[in-house]
Scaffold this active site. Structure first.
Site, short mmCIF file in Angstrom:
data_model
loop_
_atom_site.label_atom_id
_atom_site.label_comp_id
_atom_site.label_asym_id
_atom_site.label_seq_id
_atom_site.Cartn_x
_atom_site.Cartn_y
_atom_site.Cartn_z
N ARG B 8 0.83 -1.22 0.00
CA ARG B 8 0.00 0.00 0.00
C ARG B 8 0.86 1.27 0.00
O ARG B 8 0.49 2.28 -0.57
CB ARG B 8 -0.99 0.00 1.16
CG ARG B 8 -0.37 0.02 2.52
CD ARG B 8 -1.42 0.26 3.60
NE ARG B 8 -0.85 0.05 4.92
CZ ARG B 8 -1.37 0.53 6.03
NH1 ARG B 8 -2.47 1.23 6.00
NH2 ARG B 8 -0.80 0.29 7.19
N GLU B 56 -19.25 5.42 -0.19
CA GLU B 56 -18.63 4.62 -1.24
C GLU B 56 -19.50 4.52 -2.49
O GLU B 56 -18.99 4.47 -3.61
CB GLU B 56 -18.30 3.21 -0.72
CG GLU B 56 -17.18 3.17 0.31
CD GLU B 56 -17.63 3.58 1.72
OE1 GLU B 56 -18.86 3.66 1.95
OE2 GLU B 56 -16.77 3.82 2.58
N PHE B 81 -15.14 -2.18 1.66
CA PHE B 81 -16.08 -1.11 1.27
C PHE B 81 -16.20 -0.95 -0.24
O PHE B 81 -17.19 -0.42 -0.74
CB PHE B 81 -15.67 0.21 1.92
CG PHE B 81 -15.41 0.08 3.40
CD1 PHE B 81 -16.25 -0.71 4.19
CD2 PHE B 81 -14.32 0.69 4.00
CE1 PHE B 81 -16.01 -0.85 5.55
CE2 PHE B 81 -14.08 0.54 5.36
CZ PHE B 81 -14.92 -0.23 6.14
N HIS B 107 -6.23 -3.26 2.31
CA HIS B 107 -6.76 -3.98 3.47
C HIS B 107 -7.57 -5.23 3.11
O HIS B 107 -8.68 -5.42 3.62
CB HIS B 107 -7.60 -3.05 4.35
CG HIS B 107 -6.80 -1.92 4.94
ND1 HIS B 107 -6.21 -0.96 4.15
CD2 HIS B 107 -6.47 -1.62 6.21
CE1 HIS B 107 -5.57 -0.11 4.92
NE2 HIS B 107 -5.69 -0.48 6.17
N ASP B 115 -8.71 -5.53 13.39
CA ASP B 115 -10.05 -4.98 13.15
C ASP B 115 -11.13 -6.04 13.01
O ASP B 115 -12.33 -5.74 13.06
CB ASP B 115 -10.05 -4.06 11.93
CG ASP B 115 -9.47 -2.69 12.27
OD1 ASP B 115 -9.49 -2.33 13.46
OD2 ASP B 115 -9.01 -2.00 11.36
N ARG B 165 -1.43 -5.03 2.70
CA ARG B 165 -1.03 -4.15 3.79
C ARG B 165 0.26 -4.65 4.43
O ARG B 165 1.02 -3.88 5.00
CB ARG B 165 -2.16 -4.16 4.81
CG ARG B 165 -2.03 -3.12 5.88
CD ARG B 165 -3.12 -3.38 6.89
NE ARG B 165 -3.17 -2.35 7.90
CZ ARG B 165 -3.72 -2.53 9.08
NH1 ARG B 165 -4.28 -3.69 9.39
NH2 ARG B 165 -3.73 -1.56 9.96
#
Lengths: 283, 311
Positions: B8, B56, B81, B107, B115, B165
């Site tokens: 990233r 989004e 998303f 991600h 998360d 990531r």
């Protein structure tokens, strides 16, 4: 084309064309197409800067039919403007046609494939933003249905349009108060609709969306407005406008007329056409 | 390891470099520019960047509209998303309308870690791979990420790029030429084939080192182009080795494992085993703790390789 009577004749012709398309193909959205016919007529014959001979002209005004299911009125207008041969309207919804049941950007003059509701306004925001970034003077128009305003994505886009001060964006709501399963206020209340748009930072202009003269005045006022807000034309219309037995009936959202109904609808519109043509001859 | 950066970070750096030479690039973000590393682009090219806020669905429409008036739109957020939140918009307004929009999602997978399942997108490759007109890329190391981003932007049409990531050892040289649709053989071998994308390339590579110590000849394939897929490399592996293991930080349904099976079953049936997340959501933990619990490990690769060789 500026003469109001000429535009009334044009809108009546569009109505005849779209009923023919729907009857021929045994498919389509008659109610919403009839309610939006006057709005599309005024946009394409009076308001927008377009060149049907040069559909990719960079400076053209952009139009997005967010209520993509009303495609029959849209195709009728585009064919009449010369974007593709009028003869092709007969192929509507048939196997192998370009004129599929929702707008298709393989057809000259159509910017986007639409029909999944609640998409058009975001696309229009992107286009209007692009025009600003590129210092282009074209304007972006999008026609939304009222039922589709229950899609939350519209309100994300509404927020963005005022946030980015997109005064080059004009949204139109075809407020016929009916959606497929009934009255919009019974299905999912939209009112107070004018206040909703205002509270999202838009300039709201209301008009009779089946009155050619008032539509012209309203578009002119929206365009002339000097502030930095996006403009929303809340166009009060009658679903099924132009054919009495179709008007204001939710079940005509997606119904194909029987032979008898078809003949009655055509004859009612032809009578109206004759009245207009006589008026024109007297003039 | 000092020169290694996360994919990233490389995505952000590459955008910055491309921004200098291509003023047609427009970057759109949904309030996660820090995490998706588009922040530097935003600072430098503020007139070609917008943050649409947490919206989004709107981001996709705006990206499509910008593309339709001539920009190369690069929209980025977390894979959960996009495509997660806005699949319908991606389907209609990008794929079906066939517009020049790049959906760059960071991600992905269990690698998101603490998360938890909410943010661990394990279905994005499946969602994007089935959409006509879309190219689907999932690069592994930083060099491949950079090249994939450059090629995606050069290509005129919709591209999904899955950007990791976690840091990944470098397998490719700076002057190497990345091609959409090609797989890359990191090691040639004749007993068993290991195929992976993204963060799992590192794991199959480590597994191959162990297997080689036991005298097993391993073909290691990095497959960043999930669609179009390199059918030739897959068929060759099916014919020349005794079986294939596909490893990915994704559900075993619909991702690269499915894509490889579609090729082998059609052209050259062989045993194809999956290393991936079964029919279950993830949880909190460090990426490596989660990889261990859900079987995304070199030990599991080794086990499955031996199963193939025994069969």
């Amino acid at each position: 084309m500026n003469d109001v009577l000429d535009l009334k004749i044009k809108a009546t012709q569009i109505r005849l064309d779209l009923i023919n398309m729907i009857y021929e193909s045994k498919s389509g959205h008659i109610g919403g197409s009839l309610s939006s016919a006057d709005i599309l007529t005024v946009l394409y014959y009076n308001v927008m800067n377009i060149d049907p001979n040069n559909p990719n002209w960079e400076e053209r005004d952009r139009f997005i039919l967010s209520k993509g299911h009303s495609v029959e009125a849209y195709y009728s207008v585009l064919a009449d403007k010369g974007y593709f041969p009028k003869e092709e309207l007969k192929t509507y919804c048939k196997f192998g046609t370009r004129l599929i049941g929702h707008p298709n950007n393989k057809i000259p003059g159509i910017e986007m494939n639409t029909g999944a509701l609640g998409h058009g306004l975001s696309i229009a925001v992107g286009m209007a933003l692009g025009a600003k970034m590129d210092n282009k003077s074209f304007r972006v128009f999008t026609l939304m249905g009222d039922g589709e305003l229950a899609e939350g994505s519209n309100w994300e886009a509404a927020m963005a349009a005022s946030h980015y001060k997109l005064n080059n964006l004009i949204g139109i709501v075809d407020r016929n108060k009916l959606q497929i399963s009934g009255n919009t206020e019974e299905v999912m209340s939209l009112e107070p609709l004018e206040d909703k748009w205002k509270s999202f930072g838009w300039d709201v202009l209301t008009t009779d969306g089946n009155d050619i003269e008032k539509l012209i005045d309203t578009f002119n006022a929206a365009i002339a407005s000097a502030n930095d807000k996006p403009k929303l034309i809340l166009a009060y219309t009658t679903k099924g406008k132009g054919v009495k037995f179709i008007e204001n009936k939710a079940n005509w959202h997606h119904r194909v007329p029987t032979e008898e109904e078809y003949k009655a609808a055509i004859s009612e519109l032809q009578e109206l056409m004759e009245v207009y043509l006589n008026e024109q001859n007297i003039k | 390891m000092n020169n290694i950066i996360a994919p990233r970070d490389m995505f952000g750096k590459t955008l910055l470099e491309l921004g200098e030479i291509n003023d047609n690039i427009f970057v759109i973000n949904a309030d996660v520019s820090k995490a998706t590393k588009t922040e530097e682009f935003a600072k430098k090219f503020g007139d070609r960047y917008i943050n649409v806020g947490i919206s989004e669905q709107n981001m996709v429409g705006v990206a499509a509209g910008l593309a339709r008036v001539g920009f190369i739109s690069i929209m980025s957020t977390f894979a959960s998303f996009a495509p997660g939140r806005c699949y319908d918009q991606i389907r209609q307004s990008i794929a079906y309308s066939n517009l020049n929009v790049k959906v760059a999602s960071t991600h992905p997978g269990l690698a998101v870690g603490p998360d938890g399942a909410m943010h661990q997108c394990l279905d994005d490759v499946a969602l994007m791979r089935e959409l006509p007109n879309f190219i689907v890329l999932a690069p592994s190391d930083q060099i491949e990420t950079k090249k994939a981003v450059i090629k995606a932007i050069e290509y005129n049409g919709p591209v999904y790029i899955r950007i990791g990531r976690m840091e990944c050892p470098i397998y490719f040289k700076e002057d190497w030429d990345f091609e959409i649709g090609k797989a890359y053989i990191l090691k040639d071998g004749s007993d068993v084939t290991l195929i992976a994308h993204g963060s799992m390339v590192h794991i199959i590579y480590e597994a191959s080192d162990e297997l080689e110590k036991e005298g097993i000849s391993v073909r290691v394939i990095d497959m960043p182009s999930i669609k179009p897929i390199d059918t030739k490399v897959i068929i060759k592996a099916a014919m020349e080795t005794r079986g294939i293991i596909v490893a990915e930080d994704h559900f075993i349904y619909g991702g690269l494992y499915s894509a490889v099976c579609e090729v082998t079953s059609n052209f050259s049936p062989c045993i194809v085993k999956a290393i991936g997340v079964q029919d279950i959501f993830g949880e909190s933990g460090s990426p490596l703790e989660l990889y261990k619990k859900y079987g995304l490990t070199k030990e599991n690769v080794i086990l499955k390789a031996k199963e193939i060789l025994k069969s």
